[in-house]
Design a protein around this motif. Structure first.
Motif, PDB file in Angstrom:
ATOM      1  N   ALA A 328     -49.719 -76.685-141.928  1.00 45.25           N
ATOM      2  CA  ALA A 328     -50.102 -75.919-141.340  1.00 45.25           C
ATOM      3  C   ALA A 328     -50.434 -74.875-142.597  1.00 45.25           C
ATOM      4  CB  ALA A 328     -49.037 -75.099-139.916  1.00 45.25           C
ATOM      5  N   LEU A 329     -49.243 -74.523-143.299  1.00 44.22           N
ATOM      6  CA  LEU A 329     -48.880 -73.839-144.176  1.00 44.22           C
ATOM      7  C   LEU A 329     -50.361 -73.294-145.574  1.00 44.22           C
ATOM      8  CD1 LEU A 329     -45.622 -73.511-144.712  1.00 44.22           C
ATOM      9  CD2 LEU A 329     -46.349 -71.121-143.323  1.00 44.22           C
ATOM     10  N   THR A 330     -50.844 -74.538-145.828  1.00 37.80           N
ATOM     11  CA  THR A 330     -52.010 -74.568-147.146  1.00 37.80           C
ATOM     12  C   THR A 330     -52.432 -73.722-146.910  1.00 37.80           C
ATOM     13  OG1 THR A 330     -51.316 -77.007-147.500  1.00 37.80           O
ATOM     14  CG2 THR A 330     -53.246 -75.554-147.958  1.00 37.80           C
ATOM     15  N   PHE A 331     -53.815 -73.415-146.730  1.00 40.73           N
ATOM     16  CA  PHE A 331     -54.581 -71.811-145.783  1.00 40.73           C
ATOM     17  C   PHE A 331     -53.754 -70.792-146.744  1.00 40.73           C
ATOM     18  CE2 PHE A 331     -58.100 -74.663-144.415  1.00 40.73           C
ATOM     19  CZ  PHE A 331     -58.951 -74.330-145.341  1.00 40.73           C
ATOM     20  N   PRO A 332     -53.302 -70.297-145.603  1.00 34.59           N
ATOM     21  CA  PRO A 332     -52.184 -69.094-145.982  1.00 34.59           C
ATOM     22  C   PRO A 332     -51.734 -68.608-146.609  1.00 34.59           C
ATOM     23  CG  PRO A 332     -51.906 -70.264-143.775  1.00 34.59           C
ATOM     24  CD  PRO A 332     -52.149 -70.838-144.046  1.00 34.59           C
ATOM     25  N   LEU A 333     -51.807 -69.728-147.558  1.00 35.35           N
ATOM     26  CA  LEU A 333     -50.271 -69.856-148.618  1.00 35.35           C
ATOM     27  C   LEU A 333     -51.212 -69.551-149.872  1.00 35.35           C
ATOM     28  CD1 LEU A 333     -46.976 -72.357-148.420  1.00 35.35           C
ATOM     29  CD2 LEU A 333     -47.583 -69.727-148.186  1.00 35.35           C
ATOM     30  N   THR A 334     -52.549 -70.576-150.079  1.00 40.63           N
ATOM     31  CA  THR A 334     -53.857 -70.517-151.086  1.00 40.63           C
ATOM     32  C   THR A 334     -54.396 -69.242-151.007  1.00 40.63           C
ATOM     33  OG1 THR A 334     -53.923 -73.019-150.792  1.00 40.63           O
ATOM     34  CG2 THR A 334     -55.462 -71.535-151.635  1.00 40.63           C
ATOM     35  N   GLY A 335     -54.687 -68.554-149.566  1.00 37.32           N
ATOM     36  CA  GLY A 335     -55.458 -66.893-150.155  1.00 37.32           C
ATOM     37  C   GLY A 335     -54.511 -66.077-150.002  1.00 37.32           C
ATOM     38  N   LEU A 336     -53.232 -66.297-149.979  1.00 37.44           N
ATOM     39  CA  LEU A 336     -52.445 -65.483-150.702  1.00 37.44           C
ATOM     40  C   LEU A 336     -52.343 -65.534-151.953  1.00 37.44           C
ATOM     41  CD1 LEU A 336     -49.811 -63.458-150.581  1.00 37.44           C
ATOM     42  CD2 LEU A 336     -47.827 -65.302-150.588  1.00 37.44           C
ATOM     43  N   ILE A 337     -52.649 -66.271-153.324  1.00 40.63           N
ATOM     44  CA  ILE A 337     -52.491 -66.117-154.276  1.00 40.63           C
ATOM     45  C   ILE A 337     -54.029 -64.902-154.670  1.00 40.63           C
ATOM     46  CG2 ILE A 337     -53.259 -67.178-156.066  1.00 40.63           C
ATOM     47  CD1 ILE A 337     -51.552 -69.691-154.881  1.00 40.63           C
ATOM     48  N   GLN A 338     -53.701 -64.240-154.990  1.00 42.01           N
ATOM     49  CA  GLN A 338     -55.128 -63.279-155.533  1.00 42.01           C
ATOM     50  C   GLN A 338     -55.062 -63.305-157.152  1.00 42.01           C
ATOM     51  OE1 GLN A 338     -57.457 -62.870-153.318  1.00 42.01           O
ATOM     52  NE2 GLN A 338     -57.163 -63.962-151.874  1.00 42.01           N
ATOM     53  N   ASP A 339     -54.702 -61.753-156.777  1.00 40.67           N
ATOM     54  CA  ASP A 339     -54.378 -61.914-158.582  1.00 40.67           C
ATOM     55  C   ASP A 339     -53.089 -61.058-159.160  1.00 40.67           C
ATOM     56  OD1 ASP A 339     -53.925 -58.977-157.130  1.00 40.67           O
ATOM     57  OD2 ASP A 339     -55.743 -57.489-158.167  1.00 40.67           O
ATOM     58  N   SER A 340     -52.134 -61.302-158.593  1.00 36.62           N
ATOM     59  CA  SER A 340     -51.277 -60.276-158.405  1.00 36.62           C
ATOM     60  C   SER A 340     -49.407 -61.929-158.842  1.00 36.62           C
ATOM     61  CB  SER A 340     -49.977 -60.258-157.606  1.00 36.62           C
ATOM     62  OG  SER A 340     -48.997 -59.503-157.806  1.00 36.62           O
ATOM     63  N   ALA A 341     -48.301 -61.598-159.663  1.00 42.36           N
ATOM     64  CA  ALA A 341     -47.734 -63.264-160.068  1.00 42.36           C
ATOM     65  C   ALA A 341     -46.977 -62.902-159.322  1.00 42.36           C
ATOM     66  CB  ALA A 341     -46.559 -62.798-161.588  1.00 42.36           C
ATOM     67  N   TRP A 342     -46.259 -61.560-158.046  1.00 46.73           N
ATOM     68  CA  TRP A 342     -45.608 -62.265-157.236  1.00 46.73           C
ATOM     69  C   TRP A 342     -46.412 -62.952-155.751  1.00 46.73           C
ATOM     70  CZ3 TRP A 342     -46.452 -60.761-151.821  1.00 46.73           C
ATOM     71  CH2 TRP A 342     -47.151 -59.498-151.873  1.00 46.73           C
ATOM     72  N   GLN A 343     -47.379 -63.091-155.694  1.00 46.12           N
ATOM     73  CA  GLN A 343     -47.917 -63.583-154.773  1.00 46.12           C
ATOM     74  C   GLN A 343     -48.166 -65.307-154.860  1.00 46.12           C
ATOM     75  OE1 GLN A 343     -52.064 -61.507-154.936  1.00 46.12           O
ATOM     76  NE2 GLN A 343     -51.442 -60.558-153.493  1.00 46.12           N
ATOM     77  N   LEU A 344     -48.178 -64.994-156.005  1.00 46.73           N
ATOM     78  CA  LEU A 344     -48.247 -67.072-156.577  1.00 46.73           C
ATOM     79  C   LEU A 344     -47.057 -67.339-156.758  1.00 46.73           C
ATOM     80  CD1 LEU A 344     -49.028 -69.684-158.533  1.00 46.73           C
ATOM     81  CD2 LEU A 344     -48.470 -68.147-160.746  1.00 46.73           C
ATOM     82  N   ALA A 345     -45.605 -66.267-157.080  1.00 47.38           N
ATOM     83  CA  ALA A 345     -44.095 -67.069-157.235  1.00 47.38           C
ATOM     84  C   ALA A 345     -44.428 -67.019-155.473  1.00 47.38           C
ATOM     85  CB  ALA A 345     -43.055 -65.911-157.700  1.00 47.38           C
ATOM     86  N   VAL A 346     -44.758 -66.716-154.553  1.00 45.46           N
ATOM     87  CA  VAL A 346     -43.926 -66.931-153.000  1.00 45.46           C
ATOM     88  C   VAL A 346     -44.710 -68.120-152.530  1.00 45.46           C
ATOM     89  CG1 VAL A 346     -44.229 -65.797-150.705  1.00 45.46           C
ATOM     90  CG2 VAL A 346     -43.553 -64.072-151.911  1.00 45.46           C
ATOM     91  N   SER A 347     -45.929 -68.091-152.618  1.00 49.33           N
ATOM     92  CA  SER A 347     -46.607 -68.903-152.379  1.00 49.33           C
ATOM     93  C   SER A 347     -46.425 -70.487-152.845  1.00 49.33           C
ATOM     94  CB  SER A 347     -48.020 -69.000-152.542  1.00 49.33           C
ATOM     95  OG  SER A 347     -48.993 -68.041-152.145  1.00 49.33           O
ATOM     96  N   MET A 348     -45.759 -70.558-154.155  1.00 46.60           N
ATOM     97  CA  MET A 348     -44.937 -71.617-154.855  1.00 46.60           C
ATOM     98  C   MET A 348     -43.822 -71.861-154.314  1.00 46.60           C
ATOM     99  SD  MET A 348     -46.456 -71.267-158.763  1.00 46.60           S
ATOM    100  CE  MET A 348     -45.141 -73.458-159.188  1.00 46.60           C
ATOM    101  N   SER A 349     -42.969 -71.293-154.280  1.00 52.87           N
ATOM    102  CA  SER A 349     -41.848 -71.419-153.383  1.00 52.87           C
ATOM    103  C   SER A 349     -41.380 -71.863-152.196  1.00 52.87           C
ATOM    104  CB  SER A 349     -41.515 -70.141-153.361  1.00 52.87           C
ATOM    105  OG  SER A 349     -40.135 -69.591-154.548  1.00 52.87           O
ATOM    106  N   VAL A 350     -42.702 -71.104-151.162  1.00 56.50           N
ATOM    107  CA  VAL A 350     -42.464 -71.568-149.799  1.00 56.50           C
ATOM    108  C   VAL A 350     -43.506 -72.949-149.805  1.00 56.50           C
ATOM    109  CG1 VAL A 350     -43.693 -71.501-147.454  1.00 56.50           C
ATOM    110  CG2 VAL A 350     -42.696 -69.075-148.881  1.00 56.50           C
TER     111      VAL A 350
END
Length: 437
Positions: A328-350
């Motif tokens: 359920a979370l794969t598409f939202p987490l992948t879409g969250l990663i754009q151009d910022s490291a904090w987005q990557l950190a949140v997506s990876m952590s969840v």
């Protein structure tokens, strides 16, 4: 902790403790985990440092092609994992878990050393590429052996009512290896800069891994063999390992079905997410690596929690929860990663927190599916095969599709594999607390 649950009537050699003796918990956990930590450190170093050394082993006129070739070698290393699982599984079932663990560590340490001292493509041409492939094949062979040795060893040494918690330490060790590689990459790129990293800095983590690997060999040589293996060796007639695996083929197929969803998720979010963010999304390398460090710390904290919960409520709830939640979370987490490291950190952590529900129990649950005499082979071969076919190709497939603007196809592929793991969970019985004898 006393192993009151496991009793044996066989005579014990003078250098083995009595059946009701208390095993040294930390000696067992560290001895089994150190090899996995170092082997996954070596494995992750390759994936993370690939953008820096790709041009050192392949023609540098086309950087994108050189990187894809380097990731293809990453996948090639996985081809040896099923063979390693088969060979070392046989070795663990016939000569003991400790022998398999020591031998696997030797092969992996040598592979890391070979990469660290290999000449470059500008110096020796295609020979550099050949040496890289040979080193990766050796590392893949050795890593396949860890499953039949250390994972089974830890499961058999753990008290049956706390086996989930004890076995969660295996992925804590693995993640410490991944974290050490990521942290070292962040430190080196910060201290040396891209030019020095490309020229020679990439060699340092491989050389360090080789040195630590040879230390781990001596540490493992001091471990005792498991009571389950010793009892089975003395009390049963020895039959063909392959015949034994064939008789347990349904359990082997269940290992494959349960593994494929988790292995792609693991390599996507824990191993290659930072490299993907750097190359496909343009996130600064230093910031992306530090984001990976933070996410893996979350993963480490989650693992014992999930392992302890499985000892309380059973393994199957974890097996069902993981594919549903991450699917359920794969598409939202992948879409969250754009151009910022904090987005990557949140997506990876969840993603890694959810992933911990299944990785924490994998060594315990897969070992619980097989009888002692074929446990190492029955667990290691199908597991390594699934990881080789699906996990090993994940970084390459993700990078290739993203480079062609088709990243969503990889996300759909991941969800489809999670669905297969979810359906497979319906076919297994609860194994919490069973005796491994």
């Amino acid at each position: 902790m006393a192993r009151a649950e496991q009793h044996s009537t066989i005579p014990h050699a003078p250098d083995r403790p009595a059946p009701d003796a208390t095993p040294n918990r930390w000696r067992v956990i560290v001895g089994a985990g150190v090899g996995n930590a170092l082997e996954w450190y070596d494995w992750t170093v390759y994936a993370i440092f690939a953008p820096f050394f790709a041009s050192q082993f392949f023609h540098e006129d086309n950087p994108a092609s050189a990187l894809l070739s380097t990731l293809a070698v990453f996948a090639v290393g996985f081809l040896m994992r099923p063979l390693g699982g088969l060979f070392f599984g046989w070795l663990a079932d016939r000569r003991g878990r400790r022998s398999a663990m020591v031998t696997a560590m030797i092969i992996t340490a040598v592979g890391s050393l070979l990469i660290g001292v290999s000449p470059t493509y500008p110096a020796v041409g295609v020979l550099a590429s050949v040496l890289l492939v040979l080193a990766r094949l050796g590392q893949g062979f050795g890593l396949g052996g860890e499953i039949g040795g250390s994972h089974v060893y830890l499961a058999e040494m753990a008290p049956r009512r706390r086996r989930g918690l004890w076995c969660s330490s295996m992925y804590i060790a693995i993640t410490c290896g991944v974290l050490a590689a990521t942290l070292l990459a962040a430190v080196l790129t910060t201290a040396l800069g891209k030019q020095a990293m490309t020229a020679w800095g990439w060699r340092l983590p491989f050389l360090l891994g080789a040195v630590l690997g040879f230390y781990a060999i001596f540490l493992r040589r001091g471990l005792q063999e498991t009571d389950a293996y010793v009892k089975d060796k003395q009390d049963t007639a020895r039959t063909s390992v392959l015949r034994g695996v064939w008789s347990n083929r349904r359990a082997a197929w269940k290992v494959v079905g349960l593994t494929i969803g988790g292995t792609v998720a693991y390599y996507t979010w824990s191993v290659s997410a930072t490299s993907y963010a750097i190359n496909a999304k343009g996130i600064d390398a230093q910031q992306a690596l530090w984001a990976g460090v933070a996410a893996n710390l979350v993963f480490i904290a989650a693992l014992p929690l999930w392992g302890a919960l499985s000892d309380r409520w059973g393994r199957k709830p974890n097996l069902f929860l993981f594919p549903i939640a991450l699917g359920a979370l794969t598409f939202p987490l992948t879409g969250l990663i754009q151009d910022s490291a904090w987005q990557l950190a949140v997506s990876m952590s969840v993603a890694l927190f959810v992933l911990g529900s299944v990785t924490s129990i994998a060594p315990a649950f897969n070992a619980e599916l097989f009888p002692t005499r074929v446990r190492a082979t029955g667990f290691a071969f199908p597991y390594s095969l699934a990881v080789a076919v699906f996990g090993g190709t994940a970084p390459y497939l993700q990078t290739f599709l993203a480079s062609h603007g088709l990243g969503y196809l990889f996300t759909l592929y991941s969800i489809a594999l999670l669905a297969i793991s979810f359906l497979t969970a319906f076919t297994v019985k609860e194994t919490k607390g069973i005796e491994l004898e």
